[in-house]
Design a protein around this motif. Structure first.
Motif, PDB file in Angstrom:
ATOM      1  N   MET A  79     -18.339  -1.564  11.489  1.00 31.16           N
ATOM      2  CA  MET A  79     -18.705  -2.853  12.069  1.00 31.16           C
ATOM      3  C   MET A  79     -18.692  -2.803  13.587  1.00 31.16           C
ATOM      4  SD  MET A  79     -16.692  -6.465  11.659  1.00 31.16           S
ATOM      5  CE  MET A  79     -17.035  -7.853  12.742  1.00 31.16           C
ATOM      6  N   TYR A  80     -17.688  -2.157  14.148  1.00 27.95           N
ATOM      7  CA  TYR A  80     -17.543  -2.131  15.605  1.00 27.95           C
ATOM      8  C   TYR A  80     -18.465  -1.111  16.243  1.00 27.95           C
ATOM      9  CZ  TYR A  80     -13.579  -4.926  14.297  1.00 27.95           C
ATOM     10  OH  TYR A  80     -12.794  -5.908  13.749  1.00 27.95           O
ATOM     11  N   TYR A  81     -18.816  -0.049  15.511  1.00 27.40           N
ATOM     12  CA  TYR A  81     -19.828   0.870  16.013  1.00 27.40           C
ATOM     13  C   TYR A  81     -21.181   0.161  16.128  1.00 27.40           C
ATOM     14  CZ  TYR A  81     -16.596   4.760  15.167  1.00 27.40           C
ATOM     15  OH  TYR A  81     -15.524   5.615  15.193  1.00 27.40           O
ATOM     16  N   PHE A  82     -21.537  -0.597  15.101  1.00 25.79           N
ATOM     17  CA  PHE A  82     -22.780  -1.368  15.170  1.00 25.79           C
ATOM     18  C   PHE A  82     -22.713  -2.407  16.290  1.00 25.79           C
ATOM     19  CE2 PHE A  82     -23.213  -0.415  10.433  1.00 25.79           C
ATOM     20  CZ  PHE A  82     -24.111   0.618  10.646  1.00 25.79           C
ATOM     21  N   VAL A 136     -29.883  -5.792  11.025  1.00 22.69           N
ATOM     22  CA  VAL A 136     -30.029  -5.414   9.624  1.00 22.69           C
ATOM     23  C   VAL A 136     -28.866  -4.513   9.206  1.00 22.69           C
ATOM     24  CG1 VAL A 136     -31.441  -4.128   7.978  1.00 22.69           C
ATOM     25  CG2 VAL A 136     -32.533  -5.636   9.625  1.00 22.69           C
ATOM     26  N   ALA A 137     -28.522  -3.549  10.054  1.00 26.05           N
ATOM     27  CA  ALA A 137     -27.407  -2.659   9.743  1.00 26.05           C
ATOM     28  C   ALA A 137     -26.094  -3.433   9.620  1.00 26.05           C
ATOM     29  CB  ALA A 137     -27.288  -1.582  10.825  1.00 26.05           C
ATOM     30  N   MET A 138     -25.907  -4.424  10.474  1.00 25.79           N
ATOM     31  CA  MET A 138     -24.687  -5.233  10.407  1.00 25.79           C
ATOM     32  C   MET A 138     -24.668  -6.088   9.140  1.00 25.79           C
ATOM     33  SD  MET A 138     -24.359  -6.290  14.428  1.00 25.79           S
ATOM     34  CE  MET A 138     -22.672  -6.879  14.385  1.00 25.79           C
ATOM     35  N   VAL A 160     -22.967   8.483   8.192  1.00 29.00           N
ATOM     36  CA  VAL A 160     -23.979   7.516   7.748  1.00 29.00           C
ATOM     37  C   VAL A 160     -24.285   6.521   8.857  1.00 29.00           C
ATOM     38  CG1 VAL A 160     -24.438   5.641   6.125  1.00 29.00           C
ATOM     39  CG2 VAL A 160     -23.421   7.779   5.305  1.00 29.00           C
ATOM     40  N   VAL A 161     -23.248   6.041   9.547  1.00 30.61           N
ATOM     41  CA  VAL A 161     -23.445   5.104  10.654  1.00 30.61           C
ATOM     42  C   VAL A 161     -24.302   5.744  11.742  1.00 30.61           C
ATOM     43  CG1 VAL A 161     -22.285   3.846  12.516  1.00 30.61           C
ATOM     44  CG2 VAL A 161     -21.340   3.797  10.201  1.00 30.61           C
ATOM     45  N   ALA A 162     -24.035   7.019  12.062  1.00 32.25           N
ATOM     46  CA  ALA A 162     -24.822   7.720  13.082  1.00 32.25           C
ATOM     47  C   ALA A 162     -26.278   7.856  12.648  1.00 32.25           C
ATOM     48  CB  ALA A 162     -24.216   9.092  13.359  1.00 32.25           C
ATOM     49  N   LYS A 163     -26.510   8.161  11.362  1.00 30.53           N
ATOM     50  CA  LYS A 163     -27.884   8.294  10.862  1.00 30.53           C
ATOM     51  C   LYS A 163     -28.612   6.952  10.894  1.00 30.53           C
ATOM     52  CE  LYS A 163     -26.893  12.272   7.898  1.00 30.53           C
ATOM     53  NZ  LYS A 163     -26.747  12.745   6.495  1.00 30.53           N
ATOM     54  N   LEU A 170     -35.246   5.533  16.503  1.00 23.46           N
ATOM     55  CA  LEU A 170     -36.537   6.204  16.319  1.00 23.46           C
ATOM     56  C   LEU A 170     -37.603   5.223  15.854  1.00 23.46           C
ATOM     57  CD1 LEU A 170     -35.479   9.592  14.667  1.00 23.46           C
ATOM     58  CD2 LEU A 170     -36.256   9.192  17.010  1.00 23.46           C
ATOM     59  N   ARG A 171     -37.256   4.352  14.905  1.00 25.76           N
ATOM     60  CA  ARG A 171     -38.234   3.380  14.414  1.00 25.76           C
ATOM     61  C   ARG A 171     -38.758   2.503  15.544  1.00 25.76           C
ATOM     62  NH1 ARG A 171     -37.104  -2.080  10.998  1.00 25.76           N
ATOM     63  NH2 ARG A 171     -36.240  -2.585  13.051  1.00 25.76           N
TER      64      ARG A 171
END
Length: 332
Positions: A79-82, A136-138, A160-163, A170-171
């Motif tokens: 959560m905090y990385y995002f 979206v990731a969050m 997974v978070v890094a990917k 990239l998108r």
């Protein structure tokens, strides 16, 4: 010797620019001229005060979140990385446009080179797409945390978070590339005056003296297919989350769990509502006053970077607690 008032100097400058451009044809302008907020030039100094305050809050708030998360190992989770990715995105988004806006308001520095204009356009479009992808990731993180809490740490590993972060970058970076390339190929033979405070995509291509439907259609495709898909994914995630919340046994548990989602829903609204409004008004709102359109766009540029640190910093118990500890420790 009495100094000429700012509004008169701006008027003289614009009159000169317009008379010059009416007698000059060009296909590749070396510079564009940004007007700021057309129709409200006399109030630019006053408008700059809240804009400057909001920019300062955005810079201070997002750097504070980055500092606290980096300093506290207990906050080193998905959560905090995002949240840190969102803070970096907000810093780049606001810094791409706000300093130039303030230089227009304060110093009448309206010129921007063609290359710098395209670079600014690319940064704004790519990082706005990144912001959408991070939300979206969050939402996915909240879905796993609430619907599958026992599997959260095994599903959302650091790898997974890094990917996910790399895929978001990239998108957005790739999908934003056609905007400046298409803009560069159009001939500009009417004027180089942009009625805006930054080089927005539609604000620039509308100056071209050719058919710009490709640019307009690609912008609509990007808006509805990419951000539209993001909104659908977020809606599906929160439908599942709400179903899980309503299945909780007690009212207190339901309220506590729902409270963790309120901040994210506020952040989603702050990003998507002004973005969709400004994009649609620029293409179809031909009778909308220009200054109203520019102000709507400024909300999209300013409000999310200001609200995100407040929403996630103040409403997130862990960050709020660490910030209070830091301030109390420094105070003593």
């Amino acid at each position: 010797m009495q100094e000429t008032p700012l509004c008169l100097r701006v008027g003289h400058f614009l009159s000169y620019a317009m008379s010059y451009l009416n007698t000059t044809n060009f296909t590749n302008p070396s510079t564009f001229i940004l007007l700021g907020i057309p129709g409200l030039e006399a109030a630019h100094i006053w408008i700059s005060i809240p804009f400057c305050a909001m920019y300062a809050i955005a810079i201070l708030g997002n750097f504070t979140i980055l500092f606290i998360v980096k300093r506290e190992p207990i906050l080193h989770g998905p959560m905090y990385y995002f949240l840190c990715m969102l803070a970096v995105t907000d810093l780049v988004m606001s810094t791409s446009t706000l300093p130039k806006m303030l230089s227009i308001f304060w110093f009448n520095s309206r010129e921007i080179s063609f290359s710098a204009c395209l670079t600014q356009m690319y940064f704004v479009l790519s990082f706005s797409g990144m912001e959408s992808g991070i939300l979206v990731a969050m939402a996915f993180d909240r879905y796993i945390a609430i619907c599958h809490p026992l599997r959260h740490s095994t599903i959302l590993t650091k790898s997974v978070v890094a990917k996910i972060g790399l895929a978001v970058v990239l998108r957005s970076g790739i999908l934003a590339l056609p905007y400046p390339f298409l803009t560069r190929r159009w001939p500009y033979c009417r004027t180089n005056i942009i009625p805006h405070f930054y080089c927005g995509h539609m604000a620039v291509v509308k100056l071209a003296c050719t058919d710009i439907r490709i640019s307009s259609y690609y912008g609509l495709f990007n808006l509805f297919s990419v951000m539209g898909m993001d909104v659908v994914f977020i809606a599906v995630s929160y439908t599942q989350i709400l179903q899980a919340i309503f299945r909780l046994p007690t009212k207190d548990a339901r309220l506590k769990t729902f409270g963790t989602c309120i901040s994210h829903l506020c952040a989603i609204s702050a990003l998507y509502v002004p973005d969709f409004l400004s994009s649609l008004i620029q293409r179809f709102g031909h009778n909308v006053p220009l200054h109203f359109l520019v102000l709507i766009t400024s909300l999209y540029q300013l409000v999310p970077p200001v609200l995100h640190p407040i929403i996630y910093g103040v409403r997130t118990k862990q960050i709020r607690g660490r910030l209070l500890q830091l301030l109390t420790h420094k105070g003593t």
